[in-house]
Each structure stands twice: as C-alpha cells, then as structure tokens.
Enzyme design. Structure first.
Site, short mmCIF file in Angstrom:
data_model
loop_
_atom_site.label_atom_id
_atom_site.label_comp_id
_atom_site.label_asym_id
_atom_site.label_seq_id
_atom_site.Cartn_x
_atom_site.Cartn_y
_atom_site.Cartn_z
N GLY A 1 0.83 -1.19 0.00
CA GLY A 1 0.00 0.00 0.00
C GLY A 1 0.87 1.24 0.00
O GLY A 1 0.75 2.09 0.88
N ILE B 1 -2.73 -1.14 -5.04
CA ILE B 1 -3.85 -1.66 -5.83
C ILE B 1 -4.50 -0.59 -6.70
O ILE B 1 -5.19 -0.90 -7.66
CB ILE B 1 -4.90 -2.31 -4.89
CG1 ILE B 1 -5.84 -3.20 -5.70
CG2 ILE B 1 -5.65 -1.24 -4.11
CD1 ILE B 1 -6.79 -4.01 -4.85
N ASN C 1 -2.79 -6.79 -5.85
CA ASN C 1 -3.62 -6.98 -4.67
C ASN C 1 -2.86 -7.92 -3.74
O ASN C 1 -2.87 -9.15 -3.92
CB ASN C 1 -4.97 -7.58 -5.06
CG ASN C 1 -5.93 -7.66 -3.88
OD1 ASN C 1 -5.51 -7.67 -2.73
ND2 ASN C 1 -7.22 -7.73 -4.16
N LEU D 1 2.02 0.92 6.20
CA LEU D 1 1.97 2.25 6.79
C LEU D 1 0.66 2.95 6.48
O LEU D 1 0.27 3.08 5.31
CB LEU D 1 3.14 3.10 6.25
CG LEU D 1 4.52 2.43 6.24
CD1 LEU D 1 5.58 3.41 5.74
CD2 LEU D 1 4.89 1.88 7.60
N ASP E 1 -5.74 1.44 5.33
CA ASP E 1 -7.17 1.74 5.44
C ASP E 1 -7.70 1.08 6.72
O ASP E 1 -7.58 -0.13 6.89
CB ASP E 1 -7.90 1.18 4.22
CG ASP E 1 -9.34 1.66 4.13
OD1 ASP E 1 -9.93 1.97 5.18
OD2 ASP E 1 -9.87 1.71 3.02
N GLU F 1 3.57 10.55 2.66
CA GLU F 1 2.65 11.67 2.49
C GLU F 1 1.57 11.69 3.57
O GLU F 1 1.22 12.75 4.09
CB GLU F 1 2.02 11.61 1.10
CG GLU F 1 2.95 11.97 -0.05
CD GLU F 1 3.99 10.89 -0.34
OE1 GLU F 1 4.98 11.17 -1.06
OE2 GLU F 1 3.82 9.75 0.15
N GLU F 2 1.05 10.52 3.90
CA GLU F 2 0.03 10.43 4.93
C GLU F 2 0.60 10.81 6.30
O GLU F 2 -0.06 11.48 7.10
CB GLU F 2 -0.56 9.02 4.98
CG GLU F 2 -1.75 8.86 5.91
CD GLU F 2 -2.97 9.65 5.49
OE1 GLU F 2 -3.77 10.02 6.36
OE2 GLU F 2 -3.10 9.90 4.27
#
Length: 303
Positions: free
Chosen positions: A75, A99, A178, A198, A201, A277-278
């Site tokens: 992810g 994904i 996936n 990291l 969701d 970035e998150e």
C-alpha cells in the site's frame, strides 16, 4: 511463480537481458524482452558491490538470485517511503505494491523523473563539480523541523533532492498488485528482509474488518515471505486499528515485538514515521502516530 517473475522492467540498472548487445538491440543498447529471455543480475550504479547473501534453497537455482527484492511497501501510495529509503539502502531493491492504478502510474513516472534527473547530474560531473547529498544529515534536519516548527511545510520533498544520492533511485519501483490475494506469487520463501504497512485503510465498520491488511491469514503469508530476523513495520494514526494490529501480531507465534531501544536504533524508523505523504499530513494536523515493529523469529517446527 516467484522464480519466473521478470524484474528487469522495474530495475533496468540491475537486470539486463542476455544478448542485449547482439542484433536487435536499440540505440541505447537495449531491446525488448522476448518470451523465454533469461534475465541475469548486475550491480546497480554508484554502489559498492554487496556481499552475496546466503540464499534459501528455493532461490539458489534462480538465474537472478544476485539481485533480489528485499523490501516491500504494501500500500505504498505516492511512494514517499521508497524515495526516502532508496539512498539509505542503495544496494537493496525495494518495491512499492499498490492496488490503485492511478497511484501506481504516478509513482512510476515519479521514479523515472528522479532517475533521469540523477543521470543528468552524472553527465555534468565531467564538466563541473557536483555535490553529493549527506542523506543521514538531511533526514535528521527534516525530522527536527517537524518537531520544532510551529507550521509544517505544505509541500515537502519527501527525500527528493537536487543533488546526487547513492544509488540514483535505481533500486526502487512500483507495481499494481492486490497483496491480500497474490503476495506469495511474487516472493519466494524467506526472500524479504523488511515489510512496511503504513497508514493502512482502517475499515472502521465491523463487517469490513476482514478486509484489514493485518489478519491471522495475511500474517501467515507475511511470515512466509519474510526471512528469519526480518522486520515487519506497522504505523497508523487510528488507535483502534493499532490495537487490532498489535493484538493479532502478539498472538501470531512467528512474530515478536521489538524493544523500544531496538526501534530507536533502526535507521528505517525515521522514514517510516516522517517520510510518507500520509504521515506528513498527520503531522500537519498535529495528530498521533502509533508505531509497532515486529521481528520474524524462527519457526520451531521447521527443520
């Protein structure tokens, strides 16, 4: 199967097709890979030759076992972690697995742009002096700024630099996959040394908990592809997800949590906490980050 995975399109500086200098090669000495082409490994640019690791039996017969992907960012999003880790581990191949098609395309173009810029700097070295970046010092300064500045920078560079860096970003790549379905199809047993999950969701609804990236089933797959002594990194800004992940990791027999002292000494941890970035978004909003690192231990039932 992992043994048939062709990594040459992802890491062109580390892999080449046999006979690329023969007829059919383009102006740059390369030619498209045809079916049945054998791919062999070579050392990446600007890096010292690493000692060949002791490969598991499942990998010894592979023709490209001298260069194998060892880090997987599951992810990966926009690739901030990969860009930050690349100069710190210039001899290590790492892949971002995502994904969402648009993000994969974006990250591929971002990596291509970084490589092209580095190659341009290399071409200038013959005519003038080009400064090399001190990656460790730069990262420490960025981390210090995040803690001391009252207002975070809106557009951070996530490790990108206008100076030469070790490896020239040739050791990172992105691919669409996936991971919840196909992860063991790409990596052999005990191939990876680090796995990063990291800011995944959180899937807040109870009926969606089975879709979370950390479950007993998926931990079995992570343990399969992660070598003994390898590290599983997990960070989130959602306490409920953090407690869910810790509960499942603590219950899994092949993972043990690292001590705080070990975490503090790990050079990859600052990138995990601050370079995505998150993660930067959470820092701007003055939110909490919950980090846990687990080491893959030996399987007592494995001969």
């Amino acid at each position: 199967r992992p043994s048939t995975q062709d990594w040459a399109p992802y890491y062109p500086a580390y892999f080449r097709a046999n006979g690329a200098e023969a007829d059919g090669a383009g102006e740059d000495g390369k030619r498209p890979l045809s079916e049945g082409t054998v791919v062999e490994a070579k050392r990446g640019p600007g890096c010292e030759a690493p000692e060949a690791p002791e490969a598991p039996n499942a990998l010894k017969e592979e023709p490209n076992n001298l260069a194998r992907v060892e880090f997987a960012d599951i992810g990966c999003g926009y690739g901030g972690l990969l860009v930050a880790l690349s100069p710190l581990y210039p001899n290590t191949l790492m892949v971002g697995m995502e994904i969402r098609t648009k993000l994969v395309r974006y990250l591929q173009k971002r990596i291509e742009a970084l490589r092209a810029f580095q190659h341009g700097l290399l071409d200038q070295r013959s005519s003038r002096s080009v400064e090399w970046v001190d990656v460790r010092s730069k990262l420490d300064l960025e981390i210090s700024a995040l803690h001391t500045s009252s207002e975070a920078v809106d557009e951070p560079d996530n490790g990108e630099t206008t100076r030469l860096v070790p490896g020239h970003y040739e050791n990172i790549a992105s691919m669409r996959i996936n991971c919840q379905k196909y992860l063991p199809n790409f990596f052999a047993k005990s191939q990876l040394s680090k796995i990063f999950v990291l800011f995944a969701d959180p899937h807040f609804k109870r009926r969606k908990h089975k879709a979370r990236i950390v479950t007993q089933t998926l931990l079995a797959e992570y343990a399969y592809v992660l070598k003994e002594g390898g590290i599983f990194y997990m960070i989130t800004d959602v306490r409920d997800l953090y407690e869910w992940n810790v509960k499942h990791l603590d219950a899994f027999p092949l993972f043990e949590r690292m001590t705080q002292e070990e975490v503090d000494k790990d050079p990859a941890v600052p990138c995990v906490v601050h370079s995505t970035e998150e993660g930067r978004k959470v820092a701007r909003n003055k939110g909490d980050k919950f980090l846990a690192c687990y080491r893959r231990i030996a399987d007592p039932f494995e001969v």
